[in-house]
Write a protein that holds these residues in place. Structure first.
Motif, PDB file in Angstrom:
ATOM      1  N   THR A 217       0.965  -1.102  -0.128  1.00  0.00           N
ATOM      2  CA  THR A 217      -0.028  -0.244  -0.005  1.00  0.00           C
ATOM      3  C   THR A 217       0.883   1.181  -0.137  1.00  0.00           C
ATOM      4  OG1 THR A 217      -1.810  -1.095   1.339  1.00  0.00           O
ATOM      5  CG2 THR A 217      -1.808   1.044   1.172  1.00  0.00           C
TER       6      THR A 217
ATOM      7  N   ILE B  92      -7.934   7.566   8.260  1.00  0.00           N
ATOM      8  CA  ILE B  92      -8.894   7.242   6.950  1.00  0.00           C
ATOM      9  C   ILE B  92     -10.409   7.884   7.255  1.00  0.00           C
ATOM     10  CG2 ILE B  92      -7.406   5.294   6.369  1.00  0.00           C
ATOM     11  CD1 ILE B  92      -9.642   3.620   7.343  1.00  0.00           C
TER      12      ILE B  92
ATOM     13  N   ASP C 250     -14.194   6.611   6.930  1.00  0.00           N
ATOM     14  CA  ASP C 250     -14.724   5.305   6.688  1.00  0.00           C
ATOM     15  C   ASP C 250     -16.248   5.226   7.275  1.00  0.00           C
ATOM     16  OD1 ASP C 250     -15.371   2.483   6.181  1.00  0.00           O
ATOM     17  OD2 ASP C 250     -14.629   1.582   7.879  1.00  0.00           O
ATOM     18  N   ASN C 251     -17.292   5.052   6.247  1.00  0.00           N
ATOM     19  CA  ASN C 251     -18.681   5.345   6.733  1.00  0.00           C
ATOM     20  C   ASN C 251     -18.888   6.400   7.571  1.00  0.00           C
ATOM     21  OD1 ASN C 251     -19.675   3.417   5.268  1.00  0.00           O
ATOM     22  ND2 ASN C 251     -19.241   1.841   6.759  1.00  0.00           N
TER      23      ASN C 251
ATOM     24  N   LYS D  43     -10.998   7.403  11.325  1.00  0.00           N
ATOM     25  CA  LYS D  43     -10.237   6.269  12.085  1.00  0.00           C
ATOM     26  C   LYS D  43      -8.758   6.642  12.202  1.00  0.00           C
ATOM     27  CE  LYS D  43     -13.806   2.871  11.457  1.00  0.00           C
ATOM     28  NZ  LYS D  43     -13.877   1.595  10.922  1.00  0.00           N
TER      29      LYS D  43
ATOM     30  N   ILE E  76      -5.197   5.025  12.169  1.00  0.00           N
ATOM     31  CA  ILE E  76      -4.476   3.535  11.778  1.00  0.00           C
ATOM     32  C   ILE E  76      -3.043   3.724  12.015  1.00  0.00           C
ATOM     33  CG2 ILE E  76      -4.418   1.827  10.316  1.00  0.00           C
ATOM     34  CD1 ILE E  76      -7.206   2.614  10.758  1.00  0.00           C
TER      35      ILE E  76
ATOM     36  N   GLN F 241      -3.226  -1.866   8.871  1.00  0.00           N
ATOM     37  CA  GLN F 241      -4.767  -2.125   8.777  1.00  0.00           C
ATOM     38  C   GLN F 241      -5.446  -1.266   7.826  1.00  0.00           C
ATOM     39  OE1 GLN F 241      -5.722  -5.084   9.640  1.00  0.00           O
ATOM     40  NE2 GLN F 241      -3.894  -5.506  10.342  1.00  0.00           N
ATOM     41  N   VAL F 242      -4.955  -1.105   6.572  1.00  0.00           N
ATOM     42  CA  VAL F 242      -5.263  -0.214   5.492  1.00  0.00           C
ATOM     43  C   VAL F 242      -5.732  -1.208   4.254  1.00  0.00           C
ATOM     44  CG1 VAL F 242      -4.862   1.835   4.035  1.00  0.00           C
ATOM     45  CG2 VAL F 242      -3.759   1.767   6.396  1.00  0.00           C
ATOM     46  N   SER F 243      -6.807  -1.016   3.685  1.00  0.00           N
ATOM     47  CA  SER F 243      -6.983  -1.754   2.593  1.00  0.00           C
ATOM     48  C   SER F 243      -7.004  -0.796   1.112  1.00  0.00           C
ATOM     49  CB  SER F 243      -8.430  -2.208   2.530  1.00  0.00           C
ATOM     50  OG  SER F 243      -9.500  -1.460   2.879  1.00  0.00           O
TER      51      SER F 243
ATOM     52  N   SER G 125      -9.429   2.535   0.535  1.00  0.00           N
ATOM     53  CA  SER G 125      -9.499   3.672   1.794  1.00  0.00           C
ATOM     54  C   SER G 125      -9.349   4.834   1.565  1.00  0.00           C
ATOM     55  CB  SER G 125      -8.476   3.105   2.829  1.00  0.00           C
ATOM     56  OG  SER G 125      -8.943   1.888   3.405  1.00  0.00           O
ATOM     57  N   GLN G 126     -10.344   5.744   1.993  1.00  0.00           N
ATOM     58  CA  GLN G 126     -10.279   7.216   1.885  1.00  0.00           C
ATOM     59  C   GLN G 126      -9.133   7.741   2.767  1.00  0.00           C
ATOM     60  OE1 GLN G 126     -14.500   8.366   2.026  1.00  0.00           O
ATOM     61  NE2 GLN G 126     -14.236   8.826  -0.104  1.00  0.00           N
ATOM     62  N   ILE G 127      -8.057   8.189   2.307  1.00  0.00           N
ATOM     63  CA  ILE G 127      -6.967   8.572   3.385  1.00  0.00           C
ATOM     64  C   ILE G 127      -7.027  10.196   3.292  1.00  0.00           C
ATOM     65  CG2 ILE G 127      -4.460   8.759   3.619  1.00  0.00           C
ATOM     66  CD1 ILE G 127      -4.504   5.899   2.018  1.00  0.00           C
TER      67      ILE G 127
END
Length: 167
Positions: free
Chosen positions: A101, A119, A121-122, A126, A128, A145-147, A150-152
């Motif tokens: 990533t 990030i 998320d919904n 958060k 991380i 724990q970033v996928s 993800s909106q960074i």
């Protein structure tokens, strides 16, 4: 050695047609060493000239003093272009076992409690925790724990608080 009390050699034997390029690879990159590792390198005595080689062997163990893996590349020098003892600038072609990533450097926040990205998320912010990997121009490889997708948050500050965003 000449004579019983001399500490100077009369001569040194060198093999100039095959040279060995040795480098210490930091621990964080050691897992990326595959069976076939290609390297491009330059030497200051020949500006602009790029030499190519492939990995011949590794130490197989991390050096306990500097936490690095020793890599050795046998370099064909039948042309005599290179001199033994030259210092080289090396670019390795490494590949991670898993996809990495990458984020812009400016999206990483480091403070006394660690290194983080934020990030969204919904509609929730958060924090991380991450570990940094390799740097490439304006990007940094990160582990945490970033996928993908993800909106960074690009320019985080310590004033950002975790939690739901109210509308």
């Amino acid at each position: 050695m000449a004579g019983s009390s001399s500490n100077q050699s009369l001569f040194t034997i060198a093999q100039g047609n095959k040279l060995r390029l040795t480098l210490s690879l930091p621990e964080k990159h050691a897992a990326s060493v595959q069976q076939v590792v290609r390297a491009n390198f330059t030497v200051s005595s020949q500006p602009g000239k790029i030499f190519k080689t492939t990995l011949s062997r590794t130490s197989g163990l991390l050096d306990q003093h500097d936490r690095s893996l020793t890599l050795e590349f046998d370099v064909d020098n039948t042309s005599g272009e290179l001199q033994g003892g030259d210092y080289a600038q090396v670019k390795l072609m490494l590949k991670r076992n898993k996809p990495s990533t990458w984020v812009p450097k400016k999206s990483i926040l480091t403070n006394q409690s660690g290194t983080f990205i934020f990030i969204l998320d919904n509609q929730e912010i958060k924090r991380i925790p991450i570990k940094e990997g390799v740097y490439l121009d304006t990007l940094t490889e990160i582990f945490g724990q970033v996928s993908a997708g993800s909106q960074i948050i690009l320019k985080p500050s310590e004033e950002i608080k975790e939690g739901k965003i109210s509308k």
